[in-house]
Write a protein that holds these residues in place. Structure first.
Motif, PDB file in Angstrom:
ATOM      1  N   ALA A  69       0.807  -1.221   0.000  1.00 13.39           N
ATOM      2  CA  ALA A  69       0.000   0.000   0.000  1.00 13.39           C
ATOM      3  C   ALA A  69       0.839   1.268   0.000  1.00 13.39           C
ATOM      4  CB  ALA A  69      -0.926   0.006   1.213  1.00 13.39           C
ATOM      5  N   VAL A 127      -0.010   5.465   0.571  1.00 15.45           N
ATOM      6  CA  VAL A 127      -1.011   6.486   0.864  1.00 15.45           C
ATOM      7  C   VAL A 127      -0.322   7.847   0.798  1.00 15.45           C
ATOM      8  CG1 VAL A 127      -2.633   7.408   2.557  1.00 15.45           C
ATOM      9  CG2 VAL A 127      -2.315   4.933   2.365  1.00 15.45           C
ATOM     10  N   GLU A 162      -5.365  12.898   3.720  1.00 13.90           N
ATOM     11  CA  GLU A 162      -5.133  11.981   2.602  1.00 13.90           C
ATOM     12  C   GLU A 162      -5.624  12.565   1.283  1.00 13.90           C
ATOM     13  OE1 GLU A 162      -6.307   7.898   3.268  1.00 13.90           O
ATOM     14  OE2 GLU A 162      -6.717   7.620   1.131  1.00 13.90           O
ATOM     15  N   ARG A 182      -4.439   7.204  -2.744  1.00 17.54           N
ATOM     16  CA  ARG A 182      -4.058   5.916  -2.174  1.00 17.54           C
ATOM     17  C   ARG A 182      -4.069   4.841  -3.246  1.00 17.54           C
ATOM     18  NH1 ARG A 182      -8.125   3.305   1.889  1.00 17.54           N
ATOM     19  NH2 ARG A 182      -7.817   5.213   3.074  1.00 17.54           N
ATOM     20  N   VAL A 213      -3.432   0.298  -3.421  1.00 11.26           N
ATOM     21  CA  VAL A 213      -3.055  -0.946  -2.756  1.00 11.26           C
ATOM     22  C   VAL A 213      -3.135  -2.054  -3.798  1.00 11.26           C
ATOM     23  CG1 VAL A 213      -5.431  -1.335  -1.959  1.00 11.26           C
ATOM     24  CG2 VAL A 213      -3.517  -2.531  -0.858  1.00 11.26           C
ATOM     25  N   LEU A 220      -4.132   0.572   5.512  1.00  9.28           N
ATOM     26  CA  LEU A 220      -4.634   0.214   4.181  1.00  9.28           C
ATOM     27  C   LEU A 220      -4.269  -1.204   3.763  1.00  9.28           C
ATOM     28  CD1 LEU A 220      -6.065   0.833   1.587  1.00  9.28           C
ATOM     29  CD2 LEU A 220      -4.038   2.054   0.789  1.00  9.28           C
TER      30      LEU A 220
END
Length: 213
Positions: free
Chosen positions: A48, A50, A59, A62, A64, A208
């Motif tokens: 992940a 971010v 944030e 992101r 993943v 995440l």
DNA sequence: GCGACAG
DNA sequence: ATCTTGTCGC
């Protein structure tokens, strides 16, 4: 990209890439900071990334990605286990971070080429290593107040700093990854850890990939 | 030789 | 990384 399979090949790659590490500052304060982390479940993994806005730590992006382990955990060769998946995750971002905060060491490494340096050199993006435990080097215990530091020394060379990010809590091991100086790496780590022991970037990335598995 | 060893 | 209970403190 072709990844090494044996320890000997991996070490050869490190010896080659280590020459490209830049331990000095470049440009102004970052605007977007990325936290990177990988979580495991047997042979499966999730990497992940971010991205947080530097000023607010809010944030903004992101990514993943799932994957499988293709290299065993070997102290000193840890990066070969995580870098492939982390690069995949970085490619999925819609934004381009200007600082990467890695969960592990940078030049505080036997060959001065830990995870953060590896990710930094391969991407060209400034990177720092922020590890939860020591790997190499000797050091004094930093004072108990947040912001206190102690030099991390290996073979007579300062390879990093032991940094207290909160009053009375276990310190973190900060080292240069690439294109950032040690004083700046320390300063950045403290900026990113206003409330907890770990940087917000690391906390966000950890959450995440943990949820992704 | 022995122990230590990022995640 | 993961195996794992209760406990102290805000």
């Amino acid at each position: 990209m072709n990844w090494p399979t044996t320890a000997a090949e991996a070490i050869a790659v490190q010896e080659e890439l280590r020459e490209q590490v830049d331990r000095s500052d470049h440009g102004r304060a970052p605007r977007f900071v990325a936290g990177l982390d990988v979580q495991y479940d047997g042979d499966r993994l999730a990497a992940a990334v971010v991205v947080l806005e530097w000023a607010t730590l809010a944030e903004v992006d992101r990514a993943v990605v799932p994957g499988t382990t293709k290299f065993p955990y070997v102290p000193g060769l840890f990066a070969f286990r995580e870098v492939p998946a982390l690069l995949d995750a970085l490619e999925q971002l819609t934004s381009t971070p200007d600082l990467l905060v890695c969960d592990g060491q940078g030049v505080a490494h036997p060959r001065r080429f830990g995870l953060a340096s590896h990710v930094g050199v391969l991407t060209g993006i400034p990177a720092i290593g922020v590890a939860k435990t020591a790997f190499v080097g000797t050091h004094a215990d930093p004072a108990s107040a947040r912001g206190s530091t102690a030099e991390l020394v290996l073979d007579g060379e300062v390879v990093g700093a032991v940094v207290r990010t909160q009053d009375g809590v276990k310190p973190l091991y900060v080292s240069v990854g690439h294109r950032v100086s040690l004083p700046t790496a320390i300063s950045h780590t403290l900026h990113l850890s206003p409330r907890y022991r770990l940087p917000e970037t690391t906390r966000a990335a950890d959450r995440l990939c943990r949820d992704a598995l």
